[in-house]
Design a protein around this motif. Structure first.
Motif, PDB file in Angstrom:
ATOM      1  N   ASN A 120      42.670  51.083  74.260  1.00  0.00           N
ATOM      2  CA  ASN A 120      42.706  49.628  74.109  1.00  0.00           C
ATOM      3  C   ASN A 120      42.922  49.045  75.499  1.00  0.00           C
ATOM      4  O   ASN A 120      44.038  48.980  75.993  1.00  0.00           O
ATOM      5  CB  ASN A 120      43.855  49.233  73.171  1.00  0.00           C
ATOM      6  N   THR A 121      41.845  48.659  76.159  1.00  0.00           N
ATOM      7  CA  THR A 121      41.918  48.303  77.570  1.00  0.00           C
ATOM      8  C   THR A 121      42.774  47.071  77.852  1.00  0.00           C
ATOM      9  O   THR A 121      43.318  46.940  78.945  1.00  0.00           O
ATOM     10  CB  THR A 121      40.508  48.060  78.137  1.00  0.00           C
ATOM     11  N   SER A 122      42.903  46.169  76.911  1.00  0.00           N
ATOM     12  CA  SER A 122      43.679  44.962  77.178  1.00  0.00           C
ATOM     13  C   SER A 122      45.127  45.085  76.738  1.00  0.00           C
ATOM     14  O   SER A 122      46.011  44.475  77.316  1.00  0.00           O
ATOM     15  CB  SER A 122      43.039  43.757  76.479  1.00  0.00           C
ATOM     16  N   SER A 167      45.382  38.269  97.849  1.00  0.00           N
ATOM     17  CA  SER A 167      45.912  37.209  96.983  1.00  0.00           C
ATOM     18  C   SER A 167      44.821  36.222  96.582  1.00  0.00           C
ATOM     19  O   SER A 167      44.798  35.719  95.457  1.00  0.00           O
ATOM     20  CB  SER A 167      47.053  36.473  97.692  1.00  0.00           C
ATOM     21  N   LYS A 168      43.867  35.955  97.486  1.00  0.00           N
ATOM     22  CA  LYS A 168      42.781  35.026  97.192  1.00  0.00           C
ATOM     23  C   LYS A 168      41.821  35.630  96.171  1.00  0.00           C
ATOM     24  O   LYS A 168      41.372  34.940  95.244  1.00  0.00           O
ATOM     25  CB  LYS A 168      42.029  34.692  98.483  1.00  0.00           C
ATOM     26  N   LEU A 169      41.500  36.927  96.321  1.00  0.00           N
ATOM     27  CA  LEU A 169      40.616  37.582  95.353  1.00  0.00           C
ATOM     28  C   LEU A 169      41.238  37.581  93.960  1.00  0.00           C
ATOM     29  O   LEU A 169      40.557  37.309  92.960  1.00  0.00           O
ATOM     30  CB  LEU A 169      40.321  39.015  95.797  1.00  0.00           C
ATOM     31  N   LYS A 170      42.535  37.870  93.892  1.00  0.00           N
ATOM     32  CA  LYS A 170      43.215  37.883  92.590  1.00  0.00           C
ATOM     33  C   LYS A 170      43.263  36.476  91.985  1.00  0.00           C
ATOM     34  O   LYS A 170      43.124  36.312  90.771  1.00  0.00           O
ATOM     35  CB  LYS A 170      44.624  38.457  92.737  1.00  0.00           C
ATOM     36  N   SER A 171      43.439  35.481  92.829  1.00  0.00           N
ATOM     37  CA  SER A 171      43.493  34.108  92.338  1.00  0.00           C
ATOM     38  C   SER A 171      42.136  33.675  91.789  1.00  0.00           C
ATOM     39  O   SER A 171      42.051  33.059  90.715  1.00  0.00           O
ATOM     40  CB  SER A 171      43.928  33.169  93.466  1.00  0.00           C
ATOM     41  N   LEU A 172      41.053  34.001  92.489  1.00  0.00           N
ATOM     42  CA  LEU A 172      39.720  33.624  92.033  1.00  0.00           C
ATOM     43  C   LEU A 172      39.333  34.322  90.727  1.00  0.00           C
ATOM     44  O   LEU A 172      38.619  33.762  89.899  1.00  0.00           O
ATOM     45  CB  LEU A 172      38.688  33.954  93.118  1.00  0.00           C
ATOM     46  N   GLY A 173      39.832  35.544  90.553  1.00  0.00           N
ATOM     47  CA  GLY A 173      39.461  36.307  89.364  1.00  0.00           C
ATOM     48  C   GLY A 173      40.473  36.273  88.242  1.00  0.00           C
ATOM     49  O   GLY A 173      40.318  36.978  87.234  1.00  0.00           O
ATOM     50  N   ARG A 174      41.513  35.433  88.379  1.00  0.00           N
ATOM     51  CA  ARG A 174      42.652  35.490  87.452  1.00  0.00           C
ATOM     52  C   ARG A 174      42.277  35.183  86.002  1.00  0.00           C
ATOM     53  O   ARG A 174      42.984  35.613  85.078  1.00  0.00           O
ATOM     54  CB  ARG A 174      43.748  34.534  87.913  1.00  0.00           C
ATOM     55  N   HIS A 175      41.192  34.470  85.776  1.00  0.00           N
ATOM     56  CA  HIS A 175      40.819  34.125  84.402  1.00  0.00           C
ATOM     57  C   HIS A 175      40.007  35.227  83.717  1.00  0.00           C
ATOM     58  O   HIS A 175      39.782  35.159  82.502  1.00  0.00           O
ATOM     59  CB  HIS A 175      40.007  32.819  84.388  1.00  0.00           C
ATOM     60  N   THR A 176      39.566  36.227  84.483  1.00  0.00           N
ATOM     61  CA  THR A 176      38.717  37.270  83.885  1.00  0.00           C
ATOM     62  C   THR A 176      39.247  38.683  84.069  1.00  0.00           C
ATOM     63  O   THR A 176      38.843  39.584  83.336  1.00  0.00           O
ATOM     64  CB  THR A 176      37.295  37.200  84.478  1.00  0.00           C
ATOM     65  N   TRP A 177      40.137  38.925  85.019  1.00  0.00           N
ATOM     66  CA  TRP A 177      40.706  40.272  85.175  1.00  0.00           C
ATOM     67  C   TRP A 177      42.112  40.189  85.734  1.00  0.00           C
ATOM     68  O   TRP A 177      42.468  39.237  86.414  1.00  0.00           O
ATOM     69  CB  TRP A 177      39.813  41.155  86.058  1.00  0.00           C
ATOM     70  N   GLN A 178      42.905  41.219  85.371  1.00  0.00           N
ATOM     71  CA  GLN A 178      44.295  41.285  85.805  1.00  0.00           C
ATOM     72  C   GLN A 178      44.582  42.637  86.447  1.00  0.00           C
ATOM     73  O   GLN A 178      44.274  43.676  85.869  1.00  0.00           O
ATOM     74  CB  GLN A 178      45.242  41.078  84.614  1.00  0.00           C
ATOM     75  N   PRO A 179      45.181  42.657  87.642  1.00  0.00           N
ATOM     76  CA  PRO A 179      45.491  43.928  88.308  1.00  0.00           C
ATOM     77  C   PRO A 179      46.325  44.869  87.450  1.00  0.00           C
ATOM     78  O   PRO A 179      46.104  46.090  87.473  1.00  0.00           O
ATOM     79  CB  PRO A 179      46.265  43.487  89.554  1.00  0.00           C
ATOM     80  N   ALA A 180      47.276  44.334  86.681  1.00  0.00           N
ATOM     81  CA  ALA A 180      48.142  45.192  85.866  1.00  0.00           C
ATOM     82  C   ALA A 180      47.337  46.011  84.872  1.00  0.00           C
ATOM     83  O   ALA A 180      47.623  47.184  84.624  1.00  0.00           O
ATOM     84  CB  ALA A 180      49.182  44.338  85.132  1.00  0.00           C
ATOM     85  N   VAL A 181      46.316  45.396  84.280  1.00  0.00           N
ATOM     86  CA  VAL A 181      45.470  46.115  83.325  1.00  0.00           C
ATOM     87  C   VAL A 181      44.654  47.189  84.039  1.00  0.00           C
ATOM     88  O   VAL A 181      44.502  48.307  83.541  1.00  0.00           O
ATOM     89  CB  VAL A 181      44.539  45.127  82.591  1.00  0.00           C
ATOM     90  N   CYS A 182      44.142  46.863  85.216  1.00  0.00           N
ATOM     91  CA  CYS A 182      43.352  47.836  85.988  1.00  0.00           C
ATOM     92  C   CYS A 182      44.189  49.059  86.353  1.00  0.00           C
ATOM     93  O   CYS A 182      43.760  50.203  86.148  1.00  0.00           O
ATOM     94  CB  CYS A 182      42.812  47.185  87.258  1.00  0.00           C
ATOM     95  N   SER A 209      36.830  49.658  85.202  1.00  0.00           N
ATOM     96  CA  SER A 209      36.375  50.007  83.850  1.00  0.00           C
ATOM     97  C   SER A 209      36.945  49.148  82.725  1.00  0.00           C
ATOM     98  O   SER A 209      36.232  48.867  81.752  1.00  0.00           O
ATOM     99  CB  SER A 209      36.665  51.483  83.566  1.00  0.00           C
ATOM    100  N   PRO A 210      38.195  48.706  82.769  1.00  0.00           N
ATOM    101  CA  PRO A 210      38.706  47.900  81.642  1.00  0.00           C
ATOM    102  C   PRO A 210      37.935  46.612  81.416  1.00  0.00           C
ATOM    103  O   PRO A 210      37.962  46.051  80.313  1.00  0.00           O
ATOM    104  CB  PRO A 210      40.156  47.595  82.061  1.00  0.00           C
ATOM    105  N   TYR A 211      37.252  46.135  82.455  1.00  0.00           N
ATOM    106  CA  TYR A 211      36.521  44.873  82.331  1.00  0.00           C
ATOM    107  C   TYR A 211      35.012  45.080  82.365  1.00  0.00           C
ATOM    108  O   TYR A 211      34.260  44.151  82.667  1.00  0.00           O
ATOM    109  CB  TYR A 211      36.969  43.913  83.435  1.00  0.00           C
ATOM    110  N   GLY A 212      34.578  46.296  82.071  1.00  0.00           N
ATOM    111  CA  GLY A 212      33.152  46.561  82.020  1.00  0.00           C
ATOM    112  C   GLY A 212      32.500  46.616  83.375  1.00  0.00           C
ATOM    113  O   GLY A 212      31.277  46.585  83.485  1.00  0.00           O
TER     114      GLY A 212
END
Length: 376
Positions: free
Chosen positions: A27-29, A305-320, A134-137
């Protein structure tokens, strides 16, 4: 069990349906986000050159130019006819150069007179990047072959049938795009701090300088190489190893001209860039935005920090990180004996979120005999 399939004249390992040794549905999420305390903390323990092995005093390291130009007119087709290419299909699957480096450094890996890497896994960074995405395809299904030798599991990322078909059907434009990244590096680096870049010089895509990292992801100790794109230092560091904080990733991306391209960049490119840099503790990525003709007009710097901020609505580092930790733990449990001839192939099916293991002993060599002999 596995079998060998011929795809357009190229042999690939293909697991047989319904004959897996074990399967794990993830369960990737959900369960991955619960492992949010996992963070890699890496240190650089060595450096080598692909075509020459050890780094010599005569070798030139790629130093980032200062200041980094932001408004440019880089033609990434410059001197492309002088570039030495190698097809992805002819590139070795294993970690030939890293294993040679380990042999050269074997005396530094001895404990009580015995060889001991003190690592659970030896992998390449492409596999670690695939794990994080992989968790986000991100990326396609993947396949790796693994074997355990002297307490360490060696992981060899292999090409899937789809990989081979994609490479064989690549258009000239797609091939050019894949080569633009190396040329972009020539525009932003020089062989000595303070010198000017020389993008007109000949380039060999296979002549890479790599650092060797020792890191820990959860409970998993990992050794892996990372290609050096650029070193952000105003003084020559040849007398010592670079620090992760001194390294910079250099990338190219399609010029953003409308909201759809911006959305694609934020959803997919940020994850791709972050996953490659984060596993090596590299603090920033510099991106050259190119048009279809290979002309870069704009360069931007993206701290993590900028990459994580731009992608915050579609991927999370903790899940990765949690996903990677769970997969590595599952792979480790598959080996209860130290036998380099026992090979297990692991496949990730992103459509079913399932990791499967298949016996491939006798079909593929993960730990070469020359390596085993070399560390005796």
């Amino acid at each position: 069990m596995c079998e060998i399939k011929n795809v357009g004249g190229y042999n690939v390992i293909s697991p047989k349906r319904g004959e897996s040794l074990f399967d794990l549905e993830i369960n990737t999420s959900g369960e991955c986000s619960e492992r949010s305390s996992v963070r890699p903390q890496g240190v650089i323990i060595g450096m080598y050159r692909n075509n020459a092995g050890v780094i010599s005093e005569a070798d030139q390291l790629p130093y980032l130019v200062h200041p980094v130009p932001l408004s440019v007119n880089f033609d990434l087709n410059t001197s492309m006819h002088l570039t030495k290419f190698e097809s992805e299909l002819t590139r070795p699957e294993g970690q030939h150069h890293l294993l040679k480096w380990i042999i050269n450094e074997k005396d530094n890996f001895k404990k009580g007179g015995n060889f001991n890497l003190d690592a659970d896994f030896v992998v390449n960074r492409r596999f670690l990047r695939s794990l994080l995405q992989s968790p986000y395809g991100g990326g396609d299904d993947w396949i790796v072959a693994c074997a355990k030798f002297k307490g360490t599991i060696y992981v060899m990322k292999m090409k899937t049938e789809n990989d081979v078909r994609r490479i064989m059907s690549a258009s000239e434009f797609e091939l050019s795009c894949s080569r633009y990244g190396h040329k972009f590096e020539q525009f932003l680096t020089s062989g000595s701090p303070g010198n000017k870049p020389d993008p007109k010089s000949a380039m060999d895509e296979n002549d890479e300088i790599n650092t060797v990292y020792r890191t820990q992801l959860g409970i998993n100790k990992i050794i892996f190489p990372t290609e050096i794109d650029a070193i952000d230092s105003r003084i020559d560091i040849k007398s010592r190893l670079p620090k992760p904080c001194e390294l910079v990733e250099l990338k190219t991306s399609t010029q953003i001209q409308h909201s759809g391209q911006q959305n694609t960049f934020e959803r997919f490119k940020t994850l791709s860039f972050w996953s490659q840099a984060a596993i090596s503790n590299i603090p920033k990525v510099i991106v050259g935005f190119r048009n279809r003709d290979g002309i870069v007009k704009e360069v931007k710097e993206f701290p993590m920090s900028k990459l994580k901020s731009l992608g915050r609505h579609t991927w999370q580092p903790a899940v990765c990180y949690g996903f990677a930790d769970k997969v590595l733990a599952f792979m480790g449990e598959a080996f209860n004996e130290d036998n380099p001839n026992k090979v297990v192939v692991f496949t990730w099916n992103r459509g079913r979120n399932t990791l499967s293991g298949h016996d491939a002993s006798g079909l593929v060599e993960v730990v070469p005999k020359w390596y085993i002999d070399g560390i005796k």
